[in-house]
Design an enzyme around this catalytic site. Sequence first.
Site, short mmCIF file in Angstrom:
data_model
loop_
_atom_site.label_atom_id
_atom_site.label_comp_id
_atom_site.label_asym_id
_atom_site.label_seq_id
_atom_site.Cartn_x
_atom_site.Cartn_y
_atom_site.Cartn_z
N HIS A 1 -1.89 -3.83 5.27
CA HIS A 1 -1.61 -3.36 6.64
C HIS A 1 -2.92 -3.05 7.34
O HIS A 1 -3.87 -2.56 6.72
CB HIS A 1 -0.71 -2.13 6.63
CG HIS A 1 -1.35 -0.92 6.01
ND1 HIS A 1 -1.90 0.08 6.77
CD2 HIS A 1 -1.56 -0.59 4.72
CE1 HIS A 1 -2.40 1.00 5.95
NE2 HIS A 1 -2.21 0.62 4.70
N CYS B 1 -5.90 0.12 7.12
CA CYS B 1 -5.70 0.66 5.77
C CYS B 1 -6.80 1.67 5.41
O CYS B 1 -7.99 1.32 5.41
CB CYS B 1 -5.69 -0.48 4.76
SG CYS B 1 -5.39 0.07 3.06
N ARG C 1 2.82 5.15 6.56
CA ARG C 1 3.28 4.47 7.78
C ARG C 1 3.92 3.12 7.49
O ARG C 1 4.46 2.47 8.38
CB ARG C 1 2.09 4.27 8.73
CG ARG C 1 1.49 5.56 9.23
CD ARG C 1 0.12 5.33 9.85
NE ARG C 1 -0.85 4.88 8.85
CZ ARG C 1 -2.13 4.63 9.10
NH1 ARG C 1 -2.59 4.77 10.34
NH2 ARG C 1 -2.95 4.23 8.14
N ASP D 1 0.44 3.80 1.80
CA ASP D 1 0.37 4.43 3.13
C ASP D 1 1.76 4.81 3.66
O ASP D 1 2.69 4.00 3.65
CB ASP D 1 -0.31 3.44 4.09
CG ASP D 1 -0.71 4.10 5.39
OD1 ASP D 1 0.19 4.58 6.12
OD2 ASP D 1 -1.91 4.14 5.69
N CYS E 1 0.84 -1.19 0.00
CA CYS E 1 0.00 0.00 0.00
C CYS E 1 0.88 1.26 0.00
O CYS E 1 2.02 1.24 0.48
CB CYS E 1 -0.90 0.00 1.23
SG CYS E 1 -2.05 1.40 1.28
ZN ZN Z 1 -3.35 1.18 3.05
#
Ligand code: ZN
Length: 219
Positions: A98, A101, A46, A44, A42
């Site tokens: 994750h 999400c 993080r 993302d 992803c």
């Molecule tokens: Zn995500």
Amino acid sequence: MRHYKQLLLANKAWAKELTDENPEFFKRQIAGQKPDFLWIGCSDSRVSPEQMTMTPPGGMFIHRNVANLVNEDDLNLMSVLQYATDVLQVRHIMVCGHYGCGGLQATLAGGTSGAVDSWLTNARAVLHAHEHEVTSQPDDETRVNRLVEVNVRDQLIKLARTKLIQAAWARKQEVFLHGWVYDIRDGHIKPLLEIDASTPLDAIGQPDKVLHASPDAPS
Ligand SMILES: [Zn+2]
């Protein structure tokens, strides 16, 4: 908030540290890449694939998109996959979701628009295919996290069914597919399932038949 110039300063320090440790480091980078892994994850912020697996530059070919989705009509991902399997000949491909999400939270909540809404079509299909398994969870957090897990499983199966992976297996190329979930709450990666050329894909498409990673998986 971090100033963008801090990134450039940090970069200088990083390059110096690597060169101090090994003066030949960047000279060797010029020679080419031979990563063992393709990471599909992803976008993302993080989730940092190289940092969380302590992988140095050159160790991992990476593709990221919102909610780590695999579409065979996605030219971006298919180009990455083609290069990774045909030229780099990576031995392992990870699809890593994750918990928490945002893309899958939005899929559950609805109300998206524009490009994001179009992109999440594939994620909505996952939700519809496993609606009971997801919506029967007791609260929003566990519903999202269950969707994260079934999404990794479905995307990994889709990856296994792509022409590129099927062709690699047909020519006896060893490619192992791994479905992982990264837990943003404690930094740990949880292996969910593995697929190789001998795995019966129809058997793992069912909600109650998740294959768990075996401890003696090939390295
Ligand atoms: Zn995500």
